[in-house]
Design a protein around this motif. Structure first.
Motif, PDB file in Angstrom:
ATOM      1  N   ASP A  15       0.839  -1.184   0.000  1.00  0.00           N
ATOM      2  CA  ASP A  15       0.000   0.000   0.000  1.00  0.00           C
ATOM      3  C   ASP A  15       0.881   1.244   0.000  1.00  0.00           C
ATOM      4  N   THR A  16       0.512   2.200  -0.861  1.00  0.00           N
ATOM      5  CA  THR A  16       1.225   3.475  -0.933  1.00  0.00           C
ATOM      6  C   THR A  16       0.178   4.581  -0.910  1.00  0.00           C
ATOM      7  N   GLY A  17       0.582   5.778  -1.326  1.00  0.00           N
ATOM      8  CA  GLY A  17      -0.351   6.888  -1.414  1.00  0.00           C
ATOM      9  C   GLY A  17      -1.264   6.743  -2.617  1.00  0.00           C
ATOM     10  N   LYS A  18      -2.115   7.747  -2.824  1.00  0.00           N
ATOM     11  CA  LYS A  18      -3.078   7.728  -3.928  1.00  0.00           C
ATOM     12  C   LYS A  18      -2.388   8.019  -5.258  1.00  0.00           C
ATOM     13  N   GLY A  19      -2.754   7.244  -6.267  1.00  0.00           N
ATOM     14  CA  GLY A  19      -2.237   7.469  -7.615  1.00  0.00           C
ATOM     15  C   GLY A  19      -0.763   7.176  -7.779  1.00  0.00           C
ATOM     16  N   PRO A  20      -0.272   6.022  -7.287  1.00  0.00           N
ATOM     17  CA  PRO A  20       1.144   5.720  -7.455  1.00  0.00           C
ATOM     18  C   PRO A  20       1.510   5.665  -8.933  1.00  0.00           C
ATOM     19  N   HIS A  21       2.661   6.225  -9.273  1.00  0.00           N
ATOM     20  CA  HIS A  21       3.064   6.301 -10.680  1.00  0.00           C
ATOM     21  C   HIS A  21       4.502   5.834 -10.814  1.00  0.00           C
ATOM     22  N   GLY A  22       5.406   6.721 -11.207  1.00  0.00           N
ATOM     23  CA  GLY A  22       6.788   6.328 -11.444  1.00  0.00           C
ATOM     24  C   GLY A  22       7.565   6.135 -10.158  1.00  0.00           C
ATOM     25  N   PHE A  23       8.587   5.270 -10.220  1.00  0.00           N
ATOM     26  CA  PHE A  23       9.392   5.022  -9.028  1.00  0.00           C
ATOM     27  C   PHE A  23      10.809   4.645  -9.418  1.00  0.00           C
ATOM     28  N   ALA A  82       6.278   7.914  -6.642  1.00  0.00           N
ATOM     29  CA  ALA A  82       5.567   9.187  -6.787  1.00  0.00           C
ATOM     30  C   ALA A  82       4.070   8.925  -6.729  1.00  0.00           C
ATOM     31  N   ASN A  83       3.378   9.596  -5.815  1.00  0.00           N
ATOM     32  CA  ASN A  83       1.924   9.464  -5.662  1.00  0.00           C
ATOM     33  C   ASN A  83       1.257  10.693  -6.261  1.00  0.00           C
ATOM     34  N   MET A  84       0.849  10.592  -7.518  1.00  0.00           N
ATOM     35  CA  MET A  84       0.284  11.734  -8.237  1.00  0.00           C
ATOM     36  C   MET A  84      -1.002  12.251  -7.604  1.00  0.00           C
ATOM     37  N   GLY A  85      -1.761  11.378  -6.962  1.00  0.00           N
ATOM     38  CA  GLY A  85      -3.054  11.762  -6.422  1.00  0.00           C
ATOM     39  C   GLY A  85      -3.012  12.485  -5.088  1.00  0.00           C
ATOM     40  N   GLU A  86      -1.864  12.574  -4.459  1.00  0.00           N
ATOM     41  CA  GLU A  86      -1.828  13.246  -3.160  1.00  0.00           C
ATOM     42  C   GLU A  86      -0.546  14.036  -2.916  1.00  0.00           C
ATOM     43  N   ASP A  87       0.246  14.278  -3.947  1.00  0.00           N
ATOM     44  CA  ASP A  87       1.400  15.177  -3.853  1.00  0.00           C
ATOM     45  C   ASP A  87       2.496  14.687  -2.911  1.00  0.00           C
ATOM     46  N   THR A  88       2.651  13.370  -2.812  1.00  0.00           N
ATOM     47  CA  THR A  88       3.660  12.793  -1.928  1.00  0.00           C
ATOM     48  C   THR A  88       4.512  11.769  -2.665  1.00  0.00           C
ATOM     49  N   VAL A  89       5.599  11.373  -2.000  1.00  0.00           N
ATOM     50  CA  VAL A  89       6.413  10.241  -2.428  1.00  0.00           C
ATOM     51  C   VAL A  89       6.401   9.238  -1.281  1.00  0.00           C
ATOM     52  N   SER A  90       6.051   8.001  -1.591  1.00  0.00           N
ATOM     53  CA  SER A  90       6.102   6.930  -0.597  1.00  0.00           C
ATOM     54  C   SER A  90       7.507   6.347  -0.561  1.00  0.00           C
ATOM     55  N   VAL A  91       8.002   6.121   0.661  1.00  0.00           N
ATOM     56  CA  VAL A  91       9.280   5.452   0.852  1.00  0.00           C
ATOM     57  C   VAL A  91       8.948   4.039   1.322  1.00  0.00           C
ATOM     58  N   VAL A  92       9.317   3.056   0.505  1.00  0.00           N
ATOM     59  CA  VAL A  92       8.998   1.658   0.801  1.00  0.00           C
ATOM     60  C   VAL A  92      10.271   0.893   1.124  1.00  0.00           C
ATOM     61  N   ASN A  93      10.256   0.184   2.252  1.00  0.00           N
ATOM     62  CA  ASN A  93      11.347  -0.700   2.639  1.00  0.00           C
ATOM     63  C   ASN A  93      11.180  -1.984   1.830  1.00  0.00           C
ATOM     64  N   ILE A  94      12.131  -2.271   0.959  1.00  0.00           N
ATOM     65  CA  ILE A  94      11.998  -3.437   0.074  1.00  0.00           C
ATOM     66  C   ILE A  94      12.130  -4.744   0.856  1.00  0.00           C
ATOM     67  N   GLY A  95      12.931  -4.760   1.914  1.00  0.00           N
ATOM     68  CA  GLY A  95      13.084  -5.976   2.717  1.00  0.00           C
ATOM     69  C   GLY A  95      11.798  -6.400   3.385  1.00  0.00           C
ATOM     70  N   SER A  96      11.107  -5.437   3.982  1.00  0.00           N
ATOM     71  CA  SER A  96       9.866  -5.752   4.697  1.00  0.00           C
ATOM     72  C   SER A  96       8.635  -5.598   3.807  1.00  0.00           C
ATOM     73  N   MET A  97       8.829  -4.979   2.632  1.00  0.00           N
ATOM     74  CA  MET A  97       7.722  -4.694   1.706  1.00  0.00           C
ATOM     75  C   MET A  97       6.634  -3.867   2.390  1.00  0.00           C
ATOM     76  N   LYS A  98       7.062  -2.869   3.167  1.00  0.00           N
ATOM     77  CA  LYS A  98       6.142  -1.971   3.874  1.00  0.00           C
ATOM     78  C   LYS A  98       6.498  -0.527   3.571  1.00  0.00           C
ATOM     79  N   GLU A  99       5.480   0.304   3.487  1.00  0.00           N
ATOM     80  CA  GLU A  99       5.690   1.737   3.355  1.00  0.00           C
ATOM     81  C   GLU A  99       6.181   2.265   4.697  1.00  0.00           C
ATOM     82  N   GLU A 100       7.336   2.944   4.688  1.00  0.00           N
ATOM     83  CA  GLU A 100       7.892   3.496   5.925  1.00  0.00           C
ATOM     84  C   GLU A 100       7.375   4.894   6.206  1.00  0.00           C
TER      85      GLU A 100
END
Length: 144
Positions: free
Chosen positions: A6-14, A26-44
């Protein structure tokens, strides 16, 4: 499929960090960037960067994040230690961004609008935090 994150709204390029530990989406729908821990596969966390981020880039040392802000015709440059955001004006409709192998320049492809497509690339000096050039690309007229 291995997992859904799960990330922010409208995830696009990464982009994925050089150490393969983090992904920046990049979350186009909410003006944020999600930082995801690849090891845990969780949004930090989510970092607010500005209007309509399309894609991201990250320096090889993992210290600087960039995101194209399509809604502001700018590139957000984020210090990942402090989350301080600087915005640098670029051409109309910035979409893709690539950082060179020396982490010196970010190249922003400006797509323009549907009514007025662009064929320019803005070159950003990351150390100076400013645009240094705008390249106008010409159509290739070679025929096969």
């Amino acid at each position: 499929m291995v997992s859904t994150v799960d990330t922010g709204k409208g995830p696009h390029g990464f982009r994925i960090s050089a150490d393969s530990k983090s992904a920046y989406i990049a979350n186009m729908g909410e003006d944020t960037v999600s930082v995801v821990n690849i090891g845990s596969m969780k949004e930090e966390k989510r970092i607010k960067v500005g209007a309509a981020p399309v894609t991201t880039g990250v320096t090889s040392d993992g210290e600087t994040l960039v995101a194209t802000l399509n809604g502001e015709n700018a590139l957000a440059v984020v210090d990942l230690a402090t989350e301080k955001v600087d915005k640098i004006p670029v051409g109309t409709g910035p979409a893709q961004v690539y950082i060179d192998e020396n982490d010196q320049f970010a190249y922003v492809a400006n797509q323009g609008t549907e009514e007025a497509p662009s064929s320019s690339v803005t070159v950003i000096d990351l150390a100076a935090n400013k645009a240094t050039a705008k390249l106008k690309l010409e159509k290739d007229h070679m025929e096969s």
